[in-house]
Design a protein around this motif. Structure first.
Motif, short mmCIF file in Angstrom:
data_model
loop_
_atom_site.label_atom_id
_atom_site.label_comp_id
_atom_site.label_asym_id
_atom_site.label_seq_id
_atom_site.Cartn_x
_atom_site.Cartn_y
_atom_site.Cartn_z
N ALA A 1 9.42 0.64 2.18
CA ALA A 1 8.85 -0.69 2.30
C ALA A 1 9.84 -1.64 3.02
O ALA A 1 9.40 -2.37 4.02
CB ALA A 1 8.40 -1.25 0.99
N ASP A 2 11.00 -1.29 2.82
CA ASP A 2 12.00 -2.16 3.56
C ASP A 2 12.15 -1.80 5.02
O ASP A 2 12.40 -2.64 5.94
CB ASP A 2 13.37 -1.97 2.85
CG ASP A 2 13.51 -2.87 1.42
OD1 ASP A 2 12.57 -3.53 1.16
OD2 ASP A 2 14.47 -2.47 0.79
N ALA A 3 11.99 -0.44 5.16
CA ALA A 3 12.01 0.18 6.49
C ALA A 3 11.01 -0.33 7.31
O ALA A 3 10.88 -0.47 8.60
CB ALA A 3 12.10 1.73 6.66
N LEU A 4 9.73 -0.46 6.69
CA LEU A 4 8.38 -0.82 7.33
C LEU A 4 8.30 -2.18 7.51
O LEU A 4 7.42 -2.74 8.20
CB LEU A 4 7.29 -0.12 6.53
CG LEU A 4 5.93 -0.26 6.91
CD1 LEU A 4 5.71 0.78 8.26
CD2 LEU A 4 5.10 0.50 5.76
N ALA A 5 9.17 -3.12 6.87
CA ALA A 5 8.82 -4.60 6.87
C ALA A 5 8.66 -5.04 8.17
O ALA A 5 7.98 -5.97 8.29
CB ALA A 5 9.93 -5.41 5.99
N GLU B 1 3.32 -1.28 -5.34
CA GLU B 1 3.26 0.18 -5.72
C GLU B 1 4.70 0.36 -6.47
O GLU B 1 4.69 0.95 -7.78
CB GLU B 1 3.00 1.26 -4.72
CG GLU B 1 2.78 2.57 -5.38
CD GLU B 1 1.59 2.66 -6.49
OE1 GLU B 1 1.82 3.57 -7.14
OE2 GLU B 1 0.66 1.91 -6.67
N ALA B 2 5.91 -0.03 -5.99
CA ALA B 2 6.99 0.15 -6.57
C ALA B 2 6.93 -0.63 -7.82
O ALA B 2 7.68 0.08 -8.91
CB ALA B 2 8.09 -0.12 -5.63
N LEU B 3 6.68 -1.96 -7.60
CA LEU B 3 6.49 -2.78 -8.79
C LEU B 3 5.92 -2.01 -10.09
O LEU B 3 6.20 -2.01 -11.30
CB LEU B 3 6.04 -4.16 -8.55
CG LEU B 3 6.17 -5.28 -9.68
CD1 LEU B 3 7.41 -5.41 -10.52
CD2 LEU B 3 5.59 -6.50 -9.31
N ARG B 4 4.71 -1.75 -9.84
CA ARG B 4 3.76 -1.09 -10.76
C ARG B 4 4.38 0.31 -11.44
O ARG B 4 4.36 0.43 -12.59
CB ARG B 4 2.35 -0.48 -9.95
CG ARG B 4 1.23 0.05 -11.01
CD ARG B 4 0.11 0.53 -10.12
NE ARG B 4 0.34 1.61 -9.49
CZ ARG B 4 0.48 2.80 -9.97
NH1 ARG B 4 0.48 3.05 -11.41
NH2 ARG B 4 0.81 4.03 -8.99
N LEU B 5 5.12 0.79 -10.52
CA LEU B 5 5.68 2.25 -11.27
C LEU B 5 6.90 1.59 -12.11
O LEU B 5 7.11 2.55 -13.05
CB LEU B 5 6.39 2.97 -10.14
CG LEU B 5 5.47 3.92 -9.12
CD1 LEU B 5 5.71 4.57 -8.01
CD2 LEU B 5 4.57 4.79 -10.07
N ARG B 6 7.56 0.63 -11.61
CA ARG B 6 8.77 0.32 -12.56
C ARG B 6 8.23 -0.40 -13.70
O ARG B 6 8.70 -0.11 -14.94
CB ARG B 6 9.57 -0.87 -11.91
CG ARG B 6 10.50 -0.04 -10.92
CD ARG B 6 11.58 -1.09 -10.24
NE ARG B 6 10.97 -2.42 -9.63
CZ ARG B 6 10.60 -2.44 -8.37
NH1 ARG B 6 10.89 -1.47 -7.47
NH2 ARG B 6 10.12 -3.59 -7.83
N CYS B 7 7.21 -0.94 -13.93
CA CYS B 7 6.44 -1.57 -15.10
C CYS B 7 6.17 -0.48 -15.89
O CYS B 7 6.19 -0.35 -17.07
CB CYS B 7 5.33 -2.53 -14.56
SG CYS B 7 5.61 -3.99 -14.02
N GLN B 8 5.18 0.67 -15.27
CA GLN B 8 5.07 2.10 -16.07
C GLN B 8 6.10 2.60 -16.81
O GLN B 8 6.01 2.85 -17.88
CB GLN B 8 4.60 2.94 -15.14
CG GLN B 8 2.90 2.36 -14.59
CD GLN B 8 2.31 3.46 -13.99
OE1 GLN B 8 2.89 4.44 -13.25
NE2 GLN B 8 0.87 3.60 -13.80
N ALA C 1 12.14 3.46 -6.27
CA ALA C 1 13.20 3.38 -5.44
C ALA C 1 12.85 3.86 -4.12
O ALA C 1 13.32 3.32 -3.07
CB ALA C 1 14.62 3.87 -5.97
N SER C 2 12.30 4.96 -4.04
CA SER C 2 11.92 5.48 -2.78
C SER C 2 10.88 4.70 -2.00
O SER C 2 10.98 4.43 -0.83
CB SER C 2 11.65 7.00 -2.84
OG SER C 2 12.59 7.84 -3.49
#
Length: 88
Positions: free
Chosen positions: A32-36, A49-56, A26-27
């Protein structure tokens, strides 16, 4: 930018590890949204990376549920064996 995440220890419960991974994801999504607007490549990497963490987190959660289910099944199978040993 250096970010320090709270990492559960090796003896941590699965739910603590899952919660930590989801918090990190989530962080990273917020970053990422702020940097977009200024760095789309960096934002994409953070989203990945966020997707990878959610999958883990999902895999660990599923394995923990499977472990709990198998433990219950083993206990149910072990009970008659224990009674037979006691009778013998």
């Amino acid at each position: 930018m250096t970010t320090i995440w709270p990492i559960p220890g090796p003896e941590a419960a699965a739910q603590d590890v899952v919660g930590s991974l989801r918090t990190q994801a989530a962080s990273l999504t917020v970053f990422a949204d702020a940097l977009a607007d200024s760095d789309s490549a960096g934002a994409a990497a953070l989203h990945e990376e966020a997707l990878r963490l959610r999958c883990q987190a999902a895999v660990i959660e599923g394995l923990a549920e499977l472990h709990d289910e198998l433990t219950l099944q083993l206990s149910a199978l072990d009970e008659p064996t224990t009674i037979l040993r006691w009778l013998a």
